[in-house]
Design an enzyme around this catalytic site. Structure first.
Site, PDB file in Angstrom:
ATOM      1  N   HIS A 181       1.828  34.596  -2.933  1.00 16.50           N
ATOM      2  CA  HIS A 181       2.354  35.468  -3.997  1.00 16.50           C
ATOM      3  C   HIS A 181       3.399  36.445  -3.447  1.00 16.50           C
ATOM      4  O   HIS A 181       3.063  37.536  -2.986  1.00 16.50           O
ATOM      5  CB  HIS A 181       1.189  36.243  -4.641  1.00 16.50           C
ATOM      6  CG  HIS A 181       1.571  37.030  -5.849  1.00 16.50           C
ATOM      7  ND1 HIS A 181       0.702  37.254  -6.894  1.00 16.50           N
ATOM      8  CD2 HIS A 181       2.714  37.653  -6.205  1.00 16.50           C
ATOM      9  CE1 HIS A 181       1.296  37.974  -7.825  1.00 16.50           C
ATOM     10  NE2 HIS A 181       2.526  38.252  -7.425  1.00 16.50           N
ATOM     11  N   ARG A 187      13.419  37.386  -5.178  1.00 17.53           N
ATOM     12  CA  ARG A 187      14.567  37.892  -5.971  1.00 17.53           C
ATOM     13  C   ARG A 187      15.802  37.003  -5.960  1.00 17.53           C
ATOM     14  O   ARG A 187      16.897  37.476  -6.284  1.00 17.53           O
ATOM     15  CB  ARG A 187      14.984  39.286  -5.475  1.00 17.53           C
ATOM     16  CG  ARG A 187      13.864  40.297  -5.307  1.00 17.53           C
ATOM     17  CD  ARG A 187      13.131  40.567  -6.579  1.00 17.53           C
ATOM     18  NE  ARG A 187      12.208  41.698  -6.441  1.00 17.53           N
ATOM     19  CZ  ARG A 187      11.161  41.863  -7.244  1.00 17.53           C
ATOM     20  NH1 ARG A 187      10.893  40.987  -8.197  1.00 17.53           N
ATOM     21  NH2 ARG A 187      10.375  42.912  -7.077  1.00 17.53           N
ATOM     22  N   ASN A 201       9.968  35.128 -11.346  1.00 15.79           N
ATOM     23  CA  ASN A 201      10.618  36.138 -12.195  1.00 15.79           C
ATOM     24  C   ASN A 201      11.951  36.610 -11.604  1.00 15.79           C
ATOM     25  O   ASN A 201      12.186  37.786 -11.392  1.00 15.79           O
ATOM     26  CB  ASN A 201       9.684  37.329 -12.469  1.00 15.79           C
ATOM     27  CG  ASN A 201       9.277  38.087 -11.219  1.00 15.79           C
ATOM     28  OD1 ASN A 201       9.303  37.545 -10.104  1.00 15.79           O
ATOM     29  ND2 ASN A 201       8.884  39.333 -11.379  1.00 15.79           N
ATOM     30  N   HIS A 257      -1.150  36.970 -14.210  1.00 20.63           N
ATOM     31  CA  HIS A 257      -0.990  38.414 -13.997  1.00 20.63           C
ATOM     32  C   HIS A 257      -1.755  39.073 -15.143  1.00 20.63           C
ATOM     33  O   HIS A 257      -1.293  39.093 -16.277  1.00 20.63           O
ATOM     34  CB  HIS A 257       0.511  38.749 -14.051  1.00 20.63           C
ATOM     35  CG  HIS A 257       0.817  40.209 -14.036  1.00 20.63           C
ATOM     36  ND1 HIS A 257       1.331  40.848 -12.927  1.00 20.63           N
ATOM     37  CD2 HIS A 257       0.703  41.160 -14.985  1.00 20.63           C
ATOM     38  CE1 HIS A 257       1.516  42.131 -13.209  1.00 20.63           C
ATOM     39  NE2 HIS A 257       1.154  42.341 -14.454  1.00 20.63           N
ATOM     40  N   HIS A 284      -3.708  39.286  -7.955  1.00 22.67           N
ATOM     41  CA  HIS A 284      -3.905  40.682  -7.517  1.00 22.67           C
ATOM     42  C   HIS A 284      -5.013  41.475  -8.223  1.00 22.67           C
ATOM     43  O   HIS A 284      -4.741  42.384  -8.993  1.00 22.67           O
ATOM     44  CB  HIS A 284      -2.596  41.450  -7.581  1.00 22.67           C
ATOM     45  CG  HIS A 284      -1.722  41.151  -8.787  1.00 22.67           C
ATOM     46  ND1 HIS A 284      -2.192  41.160 -10.079  1.00 22.67           N
ATOM     47  CD2 HIS A 284      -0.406  40.821  -8.869  1.00 22.67           C
ATOM     48  CE1 HIS A 284      -1.204  40.858 -10.907  1.00 22.67           C
ATOM     49  NE2 HIS A 284      -0.114  40.646 -10.200  1.00 22.67           N
ATOM     50  N   ASP A 324       1.978  40.213  -2.702  1.00 18.00           N
ATOM     51  CA  ASP A 324       2.762  40.579  -3.892  1.00 18.00           C
ATOM     52  C   ASP A 324       4.044  41.287  -3.435  1.00 18.00           C
ATOM     53  O   ASP A 324       4.498  42.230  -4.075  1.00 18.00           O
ATOM     54  CB  ASP A 324       1.956  41.457  -4.856  1.00 18.00           C
ATOM     55  CG  ASP A 324       2.524  41.414  -6.271  1.00 18.00           C
ATOM     56  OD1 ASP A 324       3.536  40.713  -6.504  1.00 18.00           O
ATOM     57  OD2 ASP A 324       1.956  42.086  -7.149  1.00 18.00           O
ATOM     58  N   HIS A 368      12.277  46.345  -3.945  1.00 17.80           N
ATOM     59  CA  HIS A 368      13.156  47.078  -4.862  1.00 17.80           C
ATOM     60  C   HIS A 368      14.000  48.013  -4.006  1.00 17.80           C
ATOM     61  O   HIS A 368      13.546  48.469  -2.952  1.00 17.80           O
ATOM     62  CB  HIS A 368      12.344  47.902  -5.865  1.00 17.80           C
ATOM     63  CG  HIS A 368      11.547  47.085  -6.840  1.00 17.80           C
ATOM     64  ND1 HIS A 368      12.127  46.281  -7.795  1.00 17.80           N
ATOM     65  CD2 HIS A 368      10.201  46.943  -6.998  1.00 17.80           C
ATOM     66  CE1 HIS A 368      11.176  45.688  -8.508  1.00 17.80           C
ATOM     67  NE2 HIS A 368       9.998  46.051  -8.030  1.00 17.80           N
TER      68      HIS A 368
HETATM   69  O1  DOR Z   1       4.245  45.466  -8.947  1.00 20.15           O
HETATM   70  C1  DOR Z   1       4.670  44.389  -9.320  1.00 20.15           C
HETATM   71  N1  DOR Z   1       5.928  44.004  -9.065  1.00 20.15           N
HETATM   72  N2  DOR Z   1       3.869  43.590 -10.004  1.00 20.15           N
HETATM   73  C2  DOR Z   1       4.313  42.462 -10.559  1.00 20.15           C
HETATM   74  O2  DOR Z   1       3.524  41.767 -11.136  1.00 20.15           O
HETATM   75  C3  DOR Z   1       5.730  42.106 -10.517  1.00 20.15           C
HETATM   76  C4  DOR Z   1       6.356  42.666  -9.322  1.00 20.15           C
HETATM   77  C5  DOR Z   1       7.850  42.590  -9.313  1.00 20.15           C
HETATM   78  O3  DOR Z   1       8.394  41.538  -9.638  1.00 20.15           O
HETATM   79  O4  DOR Z   1       8.494  43.567  -8.933  1.00 20.15           O
HETATM   80 ZN    ZN Z   2       1.695  40.362 -10.951  1.00 20.94          ZN
HETATM   81 ZN    ZN Z   3       3.718  39.615  -8.307  1.00 16.90          ZN
END
Ligand code: DOR
Ligand code: ZN
Ligand code: ZN
Length: 422
Positions: free
Chosen positions: A60, A64, A94, A178, A231, A304, A308
């Protein structure tokens, strides 16, 4: 590659290995496990102190790529993984655009070939992750997908999710959920409780997670099919999953190190680097997650890894959720589980290497004569301070900043090649 790894503690529960010995590698293949006569051009001497596990696997992560490569891309994400001892990862879909077609899966698989590790694309459950129309699972499977998820959000419509569980069961894919009810979340940014009240910010009620965890389990029960819960962060979810497993429901689940290391008290400094979804919870939840990791209720440790930028994380209340984790996962796990005597290396190998591959139906990686070397070699006693600027990831949003962790990956071998050395 000709390499002798000598005097190391080798552990692989899949083959019953748990001893100090030597590993001879020739042409990238493990040729001997046992005392070596030497004569190798390259030697890693573990001095009886270094440990070797089958290459770690994180099922997981968020890399990006495509679309938000200022946060991370497949190459930098893989570099972060290698530094952490991972030889395989599964990337959440995503991205921008989301990975919802065979063509987009192909982009990841092609680019992954340049990374030196094994990257498995997870595809979307619904087109564009919009929660409405199901993707073509047969097409995705043929393109090489093992798992699907709309991670970042739940599939809100329960009947649609029931159909997904039924369909994936038929074609052999696994759906990972999720678990977060968005109506209950209602704009919350951290765990709802004493600390969110003290800070005067909107909380995320724990029921948002527990409720969807219970829903997915009910759906899996009714279809007699598998589901994977992402998670896990609450005592409620842990209890629901434990009971379901006892009843024979085909549910598996994961947690991340931050959920067994930290609580929502970390948010008192109003630092968005401590915000993720699901959020850091209370001490009672942290204890419950820890117990579940130890008793087998939780099957694997994931990161996870959610990069960012610093700009995005600057505003406590408006920042996106997520933390990076690939370079601290092994160290945090060793610090909290191994050095406290709660888990041995066999359990850590199961949680971070064996179980995630088994759950995803990926070929196992074993420390066995005749196999291509895929190893993580680490010093369990090396103490280090987590300095964000030193991370290989493009993003530095780690909850472990400033922490002293005990245990460090030194070498990563994948596909018979040394792909990382500290
Ligand atoms: O904290 C998170 N960030 N949880 C998620 O499920 C998505 C992820 C993200 O893509 O930044
Ligand atoms: Zn998630
Ligand atoms: Zn995630």
């Amino acid at each position: 590659m000709e390499l002798l790894i000598k005097n190391v503690h080798v552990c692989d529960p899949q083959v019953g290995l748990d001893e100090v010995t030597d590993i001879e590698i020739s042409g990238g293949i493990i040729k001997k496990i046992g005392r070596s006569d030497g004569g190798f051009e390259r030697v890693i001497d573990g001095e009886g102190r270094l440990c070797v596990l089958p290459g770690l696997f994180d099922m997981h992560v968020h890399f990006r790529d495509p679309g938000q490569t200022y946060k991370e891309d497949l190459i930098t994400g893989a570099n972060s993984a290698k530094a952490g001892g991972f030889t395989g990862v599964a990337c959440m879909p995503n991205t921008k655009p989301p990975i919802d077609s065979a063509e987009r899966v192909g982009y990841i698989i092609d680019k992954a070939r340049q990374t030196g590790i094994n990257i498995f694309p997870i595809a979307c459950v619904t087109k564009g992750m919009a929660g409405e129309e199901l993707c073509d699972y047969d097409e995705l499977k043929a393109a090489g997908v093992k798992m699907i998820s709309d991670d970042g959000r739940p599939v809100e419509n329960a009947e649609l999710m029931r159909q997904v569980i039924e369909k994936t069961n038929e074609n052999g894919l696994l759906v990972a959920s999720h678990c977060e009810d968005l109506k209950i979340i209602n704009g919350g940014i951290m765990n709802k409780g004493r600390i969110s009240e003290q800070l005067g910010v909107k909380g995320m009620d724990r029921a948002s997670e527990d409720y969807i965890t219970a829903r997915e389990i009910c759906l899996a029960m009714s279809c007699d099919a598998r589901v994977h819960i992402c998670h896990v962060s609450t005592r409620g979810s842990v209890n629901i999953i434990r009971a379901a497993k006892r009843d024979g429901v085909k549910v598996t689940c994961e947690t991340a190190p931050h959920y067994f290391c930290f609580t929502d008290e970390r948010l008192l400094a109003r630092d968005a680097d401590f915000r993720m979804s699901p959020p850091l919870r209370t001490e009672d939840d942290r204890q419950a997650v820890l117990e579940a990791v130890l008793d087998g209720t939780i099957d694997c440790i994931i990161t996870d890894h959610a990069p960012h930028s610093a700009e995005e994380k600057a505003d406590f209340e408006k920042a996106p959720n997520g933390v990076v984790g690939l370079e601290t996962s092994l160290a945090a796990t060793l610090t909290k589980l191994y050095h406290t005597g709660k888990a041995d290396l066999n359990r850590i190998a199961e949680l971070m290497s064996v179980n995630p591959r088994r759950i995803m139906n990926i070929d196992p990686v074993k420390i066995e004569v005749g196999r291509t070397a895929e190893l993580c070699i680490f010093d369990p006693d090396h103490e280090w301070e987590v300095v964000p600027s030193e991370l290989n990831s493009k993003s530095k949003n780690t909850v472990f900043k400033g922490e002293i962790l005990k245990g460090k990956n030194l070498y990563t071998i994948c596909g018979g090649k040394l792909v990382y050395q500290l």
